[in-house]
Design an enzyme around this catalytic site. Structure first.
Site, short mmCIF file in Angstrom:
data_model
loop_
_atom_site.label_atom_id
_atom_site.label_comp_id
_atom_site.label_asym_id
_atom_site.label_seq_id
_atom_site.Cartn_x
_atom_site.Cartn_y
_atom_site.Cartn_z
CG ASP A 105 -1.89 -1.11 1.27
OD1 ASP A 105 -2.19 -1.68 0.20
OD2 ASP A 105 -2.38 -1.42 2.37
N1 URA Z 1 -1.50 -5.93 3.85
C1 URA Z 1 -1.95 -4.65 3.82
O1 URA Z 1 -2.98 -4.35 4.37
N2 URA Z 1 -1.21 -3.74 3.17
C2 URA Z 1 -0.04 -4.01 2.56
O2 URA Z 1 0.59 -3.12 1.99
C3 URA Z 1 0.41 -5.34 2.60
C4 URA Z 1 -0.33 -6.29 3.25
#
Ligand code: URA
Length: 238
Positions: A105
């Site tokens: 993310d």
């Molecule tokens: N899980 C999430 O919520 N975000 C990420 O970036 C990776 C795994």
């Protein structure tokens, strides 16, 4: 090494789009073994012949593999209209076709593999292979045995399939927050945040530590990267 079209090769090496490269050839800027090339579809073996652009030798690299410590604020993509991309951080790359293996993310930090090896990416991301990914997270509240059991049992995060068993381990807690390690073997969208959300907790900080055999170097600061070693590449491919 196979014979490659000269326009494809130069595009892959970041000399411009296919049409820009064709124009370079048309202008007589490209030579193979000292002879100017007139047709962009000319084929050559980059291991046996020397290609030059404006007289400068082109070093051909088929695959590149980088370990990046992704900082927050960078998007895991090759192009984006709003945010800088993780690929832009690999400033020393030779090739123009690098991409991140999977997505973190925008606000997630940590290990990201950036390469142009599509077969390896496919292998690491294949849902059938269950490649373990280790994350550290800071979450609201005191993580307890019920949270750990819920992660272990799999949970309904609104997907057709429940999540696969995940390992949740508490590293430390204070009055209001917990610092934890989570191991998941799949990669659903926002998976860790959604798993904690089901438990009524918010993820305040998330960092990936490892993916399969690859572990983030703790000497790499946020935004820094390094090429993988031959051994790291071999272990990932195994
Ligand atoms: N899980 C999430 O919520 N975000 C990420 O970036 C990776 C795994």
């Amino acid at each position: 090494m196979a014979m490659l079209r000269i326009d494809k090769l130069l595009t892959e090496m970041g000399f411009g789009s296919r049409s820009q490269v064709k124009q370079m050839v048309a202008r007589g800027r490209v030579s193979v073994d000292g002879t100017v090339v007139s047709r962009p579809e000319t084929k050559m073996d980059p291991e046996l012949s020397e290609i030059t652009v404006d007289g400068m030798p082109v070093v051909y690299t088929q695959y590149e593999y980088y370990m990046l410590h992704k900082p927050a604020g960078y998007v895991s993509a090759t192009q984006d209209n709003c945010y800088p991309t993780v690929v832009e951080l690999i400033t020393g790359a030779v090739r123009g076709d690098l991409f991140p293996v999977g997505r973190l993310d925008l606000d997630t930090e940590g290990l990201l593999l950036v390469t142009n090896d599509g077969a390896l990416a496919h292998k690491l991301l294949s849902p059938k292979r269950h490649v373990p990914k280790v994350y550290q997270a800071r979450v609201t509240g005191i993580v307890d045995g019920e949270d750990i059991a819920a992660f272990q049992n799999g949970m309904d995060i609104g997907e057709p399939e429940w999540t696969l068993p995940a390992t949740l381990r508490v590293i430390s807690t204070d009055e209001t927050e917990s610092f934890v390690e989570v191991v998941i073997t799949e990669g659903k969208y926002h998976q860790i945040k959604r798993m904690f959300a089901v438990r009524g907790r918010e993820v305040l900080y998330l960092k990936r530590i490892s993916m399969g055999s690859l572990t983030l170097d703790d000497t790499l600061k946020k935004g820094e990267y390094r090429p993988l070693s031959g051994q790291e590449i071999a272990e990932l491919k195994r």
